[in-house]
Write an enzyme that holds these catalytic residues in place. Structure first.
Site, PDB file in Angstrom:
ATOM      1  CB  SER A   9      -0.872   0.044   1.191  1.00  0.00           C
ATOM      2  OG  SER A   9      -1.347   1.316   1.319  1.00  0.00           O
ATOM      3  CG  HIS A  34      -3.829  -2.051  -0.808  1.00  0.00           C
ATOM      4  ND1 HIS A  34      -4.802  -3.037  -1.201  1.00  0.00           N
ATOM      5  CD2 HIS A  34      -4.408  -1.483   0.179  1.00  0.00           C
ATOM      6  CE1 HIS A  34      -5.690  -2.699  -0.064  1.00  0.00           C
ATOM      7  NE2 HIS A  34      -5.449  -1.693   0.430  1.00  0.00           N
ATOM      8  CG  ASP A  36      -5.192   2.026   1.577  1.00  0.00           C
ATOM      9  OD1 ASP A  36      -6.012   0.989   1.517  1.00  0.00           O
ATOM     10  OD2 ASP A  36      -4.085   1.820   1.963  1.00  0.00           O
ATOM     11  CG  MET A  38      -8.537   6.666   3.095  1.00  0.00           C
ATOM     12  SD  MET A  38      -7.497   6.534   4.366  1.00  0.00           S
ATOM     13  CE  MET A  38      -6.686   5.304   4.456  1.00  0.00           C
ATOM     14  CG  HIS A  67      -9.314  -0.910   0.608  1.00  0.00           C
ATOM     15  ND1 HIS A  67      -8.571  -0.901   1.726  1.00  0.00           N
ATOM     16  CD2 HIS A  67     -10.701  -0.963   0.961  1.00  0.00           C
ATOM     17  CE1 HIS A  67      -9.430  -1.130   2.799  1.00  0.00           C
ATOM     18  NE2 HIS A  67     -10.695  -1.096   2.163  1.00  0.00           N
ATOM     19  CG  MET A  69     -11.338   2.456   2.982  1.00  0.00           C
ATOM     20  SD  MET A  69      -9.610   2.546   3.841  1.00  0.00           S
ATOM     21  CE  MET A  69      -8.796   2.534   2.315  1.00  0.00           C
ATOM     22  CG  MET A 138     -10.874  -3.248   6.588  1.00  0.00           C
ATOM     23  SD  MET A 138      -9.542  -2.763   5.645  1.00  0.00           S
ATOM     24  CE  MET A 138      -8.383  -1.958   6.797  1.00  0.00           C
ATOM     25  CG  ASP A 176      -5.915  -3.559   4.007  1.00  0.00           C
ATOM     26  OD1 ASP A 176      -4.671  -2.812   4.488  1.00  0.00           O
ATOM     27  OD2 ASP A 176      -6.483  -2.614   3.453  1.00  0.00           O
TER      28      ASP A 176
HETATM   29  C1  DX5 Z   1      -5.944   1.320   6.065  1.00  0.00           C
HETATM   30  C2  DX5 Z   1      -5.933   0.885   4.920  1.00  0.00           C
HETATM   31  C3  DX5 Z   1      -4.880   0.034   4.945  1.00  0.00           C
HETATM   32  C4  DX5 Z   1      -3.421   0.454   5.442  1.00  0.00           C
HETATM   33  C5  DX5 Z   1      -2.430  -0.564   5.722  1.00  0.00           C
HETATM   34  O1  DX5 Z   1      -7.225   1.934   6.131  1.00  0.00           O
HETATM   35  O2  DX5 Z   1      -6.774   0.256   4.321  1.00  0.00           O
HETATM   36  O3  DX5 Z   1      -4.496  -0.514   3.445  1.00  0.00           O
HETATM   37  O4  DX5 Z   1      -2.626   1.355   4.275  1.00  0.00           O
HETATM   38  O5  DX5 Z   1      -1.443  -0.097   6.588  1.00  0.00           O
HETATM   39  P1  DX5 Z   1      -0.626  -0.912   7.520  1.00  0.00           P
HETATM   40  O6  DX5 Z   1       0.122  -1.899   6.978  1.00  0.00           O
HETATM   41  O7  DX5 Z   1       0.507   0.220   8.086  1.00  0.00           O
HETATM   42  O8  DX5 Z   1      -1.258  -1.622   8.677  1.00  0.00           O
HETATM   43 ZN    ZN Z   2      -6.446  -0.944   2.344  1.00  0.00          ZN
END
Ligand code: DX5
Ligand code: ZN
Length: 220
Positions: A9, A34, A36, A38, A67, A69, A138, A176
């Site tokens: 990620s 990956h 993320d 948001m 992903h 969110m 998650m 994740d």
């Molecule tokens: C959190 C994300 C994850 C995050 C993981 O909301 O969806 O993908 O980047 O980070 P680590 O590996 O540091 O927990």
């Molecule tokens: Zn993620």
């Protein structure tokens, strides 16, 4: 025990040197990138969107894994597919018409996944599991990298694996949040196919060593 795929990620990458970071991840043996996404509504944080994904898509050969969110994931199916995104996951907590959205994602040639927060039960998957290419569990509450793995997710992985086996499906399990070399082995033996990692990889001086430890659990 099969070797897992590693999805790095870029949430923890040095975005001022993104090109170099992408190069380093590919050389390190990461399989997937990956992304993320948001929105500041579904999760209490903002990350990035189409312009950055477009820039990344032009600079990497790794498969892109978005992903979502966000509260309106359906709005991104078309633009993300046009940018070459391969895996598209949305949160079960955000949609009313999950079956329709899965069909839409797959009709655009992407692999469809549903993401579940740590507090969302597996029962929400029962009637769509046969339609899914992957499930993202998650293992932290979404919004930030660098959080600690929530241990109750480990038996949840085993239960999901059993649901998949019982139905004779090939659905992949993606985990994740809080993934490190210390828990990778347990995660894979419980049934994980894809390990997502942000802070563990990017906090190591040698990304190859970090990816190798996740894949082969060398020090576990
Ligand atoms: C959190 C994300 C994850 C995050 C993981 O909301 O969806 O993908 O980047 O980070 P680590 O590996 O540091 O927990
Ligand atoms: Zn993620």
């Amino acid at each position: 025990m099969a070797e897992p795929l590693v999805a790095a990620s870029i949430l923890s990458a040095d975005l001022s040197r993104l090109g170099e970071e992408l190069q380093a991840l590919a050389s390190a043996g990461a399989d997937i990138l990956h992304l993320d996404i948001m929105d500041g509504h579904f999760v209490p944080n903002l990350s990035f969107g189409l312009p950055l994904i477009k820039a990344v898509a032009g600079k990497t050969t790794l498969a892109l894994d978005a992903h979502l969110m966000v509260t309106n994931p359906a709005d991104y199916v078309k633009p993300f597919s046009e940018l070459g995104v391969r895996y598209f996951s949305f949160h079960a907590e955000t949609v009313w018409h999950s079956h329709r959205l899965i069909q839409d994602i797959r009709s655009k040639g992407m692999k469809a996944g549903i993401a579940l927060n740590p507090g969302t039960p597996l029962t929400s998957l029962e009637d769509v599991l046969t339609e899914l290419d992957f499930v993202l569990l998650m293992s932290v509450n979404p919004g930030f990298s660098g959080q600690s793995f929530i241990p109750s997710v480990l038996p949840k992985i085993s239960r999901l694996k059993q649901m998949i086996t019982d139905r004779d499906l090939n659905t992949l399990i993606q985990i994740d949040g809080g993934v490190t070399d210390q828990n990778a082995r347990q995660l894979v033996s419980a049934g994980t196919d894809i390990l997502v990692s942000a802070s563990y990889i990017f906090n190591q001086p040698d990304y190859s060593l970090a990816v190798g430890k996740l894949k082969r659990c060398l020090q576990c």
